[in-house]
Scaffold this active site. Structure first.
Site, mmCIF file in Angstrom:
data_model
loop_
_atom_site.group_PDB
_atom_site.id
_atom_site.type_symbol
_atom_site.label_atom_id
_atom_site.label_comp_id
_atom_site.label_asym_id
_atom_site.label_seq_id
_atom_site.Cartn_x
_atom_site.Cartn_y
_atom_site.Cartn_z
ATOM 1 N N SER A 155 73.780 49.308 -39.740
ATOM 2 C CA SER A 155 73.472 49.499 -38.079
ATOM 3 C C SER A 155 72.881 49.860 -37.654
ATOM 4 C CB SER A 155 74.690 49.321 -37.481
ATOM 5 O OG SER A 155 75.260 50.838 -37.662
ATOM 6 N N SER A 156 71.767 50.084 -38.564
ATOM 7 C CA SER A 156 70.851 50.885 -37.749
ATOM 8 C C SER A 156 69.844 50.080 -37.798
ATOM 9 C CB SER A 156 70.448 52.296 -38.532
ATOM 10 O OG SER A 156 70.775 52.399 -40.170
ATOM 11 N N THR A 162 78.900 51.795 -38.694
ATOM 12 C CA THR A 162 79.081 53.123 -38.041
ATOM 13 C C THR A 162 78.647 53.461 -37.268
ATOM 14 O OG1 THR A 162 79.549 54.555 -39.878
ATOM 15 C CG2 THR A 162 81.670 53.345 -39.794
ATOM 16 N N ASP A 163 77.602 53.234 -37.462
ATOM 17 C CA ASP A 163 76.196 54.318 -37.471
ATOM 18 C C ASP A 163 75.964 53.706 -35.639
ATOM 19 O OD1 ASP A 163 76.192 55.651 -39.090
ATOM 20 O OD2 ASP A 163 73.568 54.964 -40.085
ATOM 21 N N ARG A 176 69.145 62.808 -20.763
ATOM 22 C CA ARG A 176 70.441 63.778 -21.487
ATOM 23 C C ARG A 176 70.267 65.137 -21.553
ATOM 24 N NH1 ARG A 176 70.903 63.448 -27.089
ATOM 25 N NH2 ARG A 176 73.531 63.878 -26.646
ATOM 26 N N GLN A 201 74.846 65.950 -22.160
ATOM 27 C CA GLN A 201 75.101 66.482 -24.153
ATOM 28 C C GLN A 201 76.235 66.908 -24.200
ATOM 29 O OE1 GLN A 201 71.653 68.704 -25.080
ATOM 30 N NE2 GLN A 201 70.177 68.181 -23.460
ATOM 31 N N THR A 222 78.686 49.587 -44.149
ATOM 32 C CA THR A 222 79.130 50.069 -45.414
ATOM 33 C C THR A 222 80.234 49.274 -45.854
ATOM 34 O OG1 THR A 222 78.291 52.677 -44.572
ATOM 35 C CG2 THR A 222 80.365 52.455 -46.428
#
Ligand code: ASP
Length: 329
Positions: A56-57, A87-88, A233, A267, A12
């Site tokens: 970033s994804s 940020t992702d 997880r 988690q 972003t």
């Protein structure tokens, strides 16, 4: 004056608000950077390096390697590095680099923003200025600077989609608090030899999220010949279904028989997995699983990717996974 290299990777902070969403916009980004924040040069002598422009994804281990190579190549010429990043997946990249850059002796500070630089209410300016100032200081590790804190990269996680305070470090204090003054809390160095670029990462790790009513039959299709580690997880202190037809224990047995590492993270963000506390955790231990302790998912995942790329023996990987290599535990 300290020399800082600003490495652009996208996100972003490199975007422009257009129509309903945001789009990557390299030209707008550099214009804003040079024309609207000339004061940056009061903090440090800044050079910029546009490495790539991606959301970033879309990043993977090849991008982490490009980043590590860039830091290695420019290491002697600069006092610190600031990496502008979406940020992702910032916490994944920061964790990956923390394992890949052995004996790091200079600050490598990731930052980004929740709103594009060109947006009037953007947090980009503040995060960027803070990150550059932090990169002139004595930190000798990979950090994430966001809002009013510097976090250890492999302890941080993205916690909010909408707040400017997007990151947290649930199980480790911030390396620095940013107020009127910047207060350094932790100045640690992991290894003091020459910088060694060990940024190689395997993609043979699979993350499985336990949830109520998870059908273990869905896992029978997983080709364990192509997987060398599974991160489970689990709930709370390391629990998952161990009773009846929904029990995951037969899956753990298949993993053990196939030589696949099974590591359990929680988690829940805060505190540590403890596989001795409940019968599910004790069963997990008996069926060959190991604990991720208080590691974030991002740290556990990138650590396993790193270890699998460097070691063959399951016992070595399991042993190192449970040791703190760069402050991640
Ligand atoms: N999708 C963006 C990215 O991670 C989000 C951001 O930068 O905040 O690249």
């Amino acid at each position: 004056m300290k020399k800082i290299l600003l490495i652009q990777t996208g996100g972003t902070i490199a975007m422009n608000a257009k129509g309903a969403g945001v789009e990557l916009d390299p030209e707008a980004w550099s214009k804003v950077l040079y024309e609207e924040i000339p004061e940056l040069n009061e903090i440090a002598e800044i050079s910029t390096f546009p490495l790539f422009f991606e959301d970033s994804s879309d990043l993977n281990a090849s991008h982490w390697m490009q980043l590590a190579n860039c830091v290695e190549e420019k290491y002697e010429a600069f006092d610190g590095f600031v990496i502008l990043h979406g940020t992702d997946t910032m916490a994944y990249s920061a964790s990956a680099l923390s394992f890949g850059l052995k004996n790091l002796g200079k600050p490598v500070i990731f930052t980004g923003s929740q709103l594009p630089m060109s947006s009037i209410r953007s947090d980009a300016r503040r995060n960027l200025v803070n990150a550059i100032e932090l990169a002139t200081m004595d930190f000798k590790e990979v950090g994430i600077c966001f809002n009013d804190a510097l976090y250890r990269g492999n302890r941080a996680t993205k916690m909010s989609i909408g707040d400017f305070d997007a990151f947290g470090s649930p199980n480790f204090m911030p390396l620095a608090d940013i107020g009127i003054q910047i207060q350094a809390n932790v100045l640690e160095q992991f290894g003091s030899g020459k910088l060694e670029n060990r940024a190689h990462y395997s993609d043979e790790v699979f993350v499985l999220t336990a949830h109520p009513n998870l059908n273990p039959e869905l896992l029978t299709g997983l080709d364990l010949g192509k997987i060398r580690a599974v991160i489970l997880r689990a709930f709370g202190s390391g629990n998952f279904c161990v009773k009846g037809e929904k029990s995951l224990l037969p899956f753990l047995d298949r993993c053990r028989d196939a030589g696949v590492v099974v590591a359990i993270v929680s988690q829940a963000d805060y505190d540590s997995v403890d596989l001795t506390q409940y019968s599910a955790g004790r069963a997990a231990l008996k069926h060959g699983a190991i604990s991720g302790n208080d590691m974030t998912l991002e740290a556990a995942l990138t650590k396993l990717m790193f270890l699998l790329a460097h070691y063959d023996a399951k016992s070595d990987i399991e042993g190192l996974f449970q040791q703190s290599l760069v402050g991640e535990l």
